[in-house]
Design a protein around this motif. Structure first.
Motif, mmCIF file in Angstrom:
data_model
loop_
_atom_site.group_PDB
_atom_site.id
_atom_site.type_symbol
_atom_site.label_atom_id
_atom_site.label_comp_id
_atom_site.label_asym_id
_atom_site.label_seq_id
_atom_site.Cartn_x
_atom_site.Cartn_y
_atom_site.Cartn_z
ATOM 1 N N THR A 111 1.804 -6.357 6.618
ATOM 2 C CA THR A 111 2.296 -5.698 5.410
ATOM 3 C C THR A 111 1.381 -5.963 4.230
ATOM 4 O OG1 THR A 111 4.580 -5.890 6.205
ATOM 5 C CG2 THR A 111 4.274 -5.474 3.855
ATOM 6 N N GLN A 112 0.968 -7.208 4.053
ATOM 7 C CA GLN A 112 0.106 -7.530 2.925
ATOM 8 C C GLN A 112 -1.273 -6.907 3.080
ATOM 9 O OE1 GLN A 112 0.219 -11.788 2.379
ATOM 10 N NE2 GLN A 112 2.320 -11.758 1.618
ATOM 11 N N GLN A 113 -1.755 -6.783 4.314
ATOM 12 C CA GLN A 113 -3.040 -6.130 4.534
ATOM 13 C C GLN A 113 -2.981 -4.660 4.123
ATOM 14 O OE1 GLN A 113 -4.253 -5.715 8.632
ATOM 15 N NE2 GLN A 113 -6.411 -5.691 8.096
ATOM 16 N N VAL A 114 -1.887 -3.984 4.495
ATOM 17 C CA VAL A 114 -1.720 -2.578 4.111
ATOM 18 C C VAL A 114 -1.637 -2.445 2.597
ATOM 19 C CG1 VAL A 114 -0.123 -0.614 4.210
ATOM 20 C CG2 VAL A 114 -0.681 -1.879 6.296
ATOM 21 N N GLU A 115 -0.871 -3.324 1.952
ATOM 22 C CA GLU A 115 -0.745 -3.282 0.492
ATOM 23 C C GLU A 115 -2.103 -3.489 -0.181
ATOM 24 O OE1 GLU A 115 3.787 -4.912 -0.278
ATOM 25 O OE2 GLU A 115 2.129 -6.319 -0.291
#
Length: 259
Positions: A236-240
């Motif tokens: 999730t943080q990578q996508v953000e």
């Protein structure tokens, strides 16, 4: 409240990032009243009360603080490593496949405690997601970043499936409807306007809902759409992060406000 009771409830108040920052502050020998400044103000009082109950449950303050740090480490492990991936379908009634990825986006938004990052090509007024975003209290501490496609948002109204005129929210209208939110739109890059066709909602930097559907009543109730709900903090943080990197290159806030 006993220490074990407080430890159980602490996971309902903190995110994994909150717990990591608390650990860092406590390891620097900062008092709890200072350490909890790392927690969002809307959850800070509850977090301090629960942390203090865990400390007071120890034989002395030093041992109690060590006990709290262990609890926080457990929360980081539990919240940060939890990984599930679930495919879900949005289908008209009667087809025989169960699931409701698109309509459940509103439920995920309502459950946010710290952050909502939403990217969509087309955010229509009929979408249940709009109502859920509007319901987020600007003073709740939940930070909203919303990315929309300029041409879709500023395009001409069209006749929908039910015969009525349909118009998407413009970026300016969204900024007005969602006070406190950062509303981003694509801008011209070279000889064309970048198209944003990424459709997802990220909740609390932990849960990622990716869907084929546009944000509209039609997609939520009438189309066949496929979505993936991934509970994976790193993903999730990578996508953000990637989206915000695109933002620095391809988008600008509307109206201008700090990121």
């Amino acid at each position: 409240m006993t220490g074990p009771e407080a430890a159980e409830r602490l996971g309902e108040v903190l995110t994994a990032s909150d717990a990591e920052r608390l650990i860092a502050a406590l390891r620097r020998r900062k008092p709890l009243s200072y350490a909890v400044q790392e927690v969002d103000p809307t959850r800070r009082v509850a977090a301090e009360r629960l942390c203090r109950a865990i400390i007071d449950d120890g034989p002395d303050r030093v041992s109690g603080t060590r006990q709290l740090v262990l609890v926080l480490h457990s929360l980081v492990a539990a919240l940060g490593r939890e990984k599930t991936v679930t495919p879900v379908w949005t289908v008209p009634n009667g087809i025989g496949i169960t699931g409701s990825a698109t309509s459940q986006l509103a439920d995920h938004v309502r459950g946010a405690r710290a952050s909502i990052v939403c990217s969509t090509f087309n955010l229509q007024r009929s979408s249940a997601l709009v109502a859920a975003l509007k319901a987020v209290d600007p003073d709740s501490g939940v930070k909203i970043n919303l990315f929309v496609d300029t041409e879709a948002a500023e395009g001409k109204p069209w006749v929908g499936k039910e015969g009525q005129w349909v118009a998407s929210y413009t970026p300016e209208e969204l900024a007005t409807e969602l006070p406190g939110a950062n509303v981003w739109r694509t801008r011209r890059f070279g000889d064309r306007v970048i198209r944003n066709h990424a459709k997802f909602v990220a909740i609390d930097h932990q849960k990622l809902v990716v869907t084929s559907a546009n944000m509209s009543r039609s997609a939520e109730r009438h189309n066949v759409e496929l979505g993936i709900v991934a509970v994976d903090r790193l993903l999730t943080q990578q996508v953000e992060r990637t989206l915000f990197e695109f933002c620095l290159l391809y988008t600008s806030p509307s109206p201008p406000r700090p990121y």
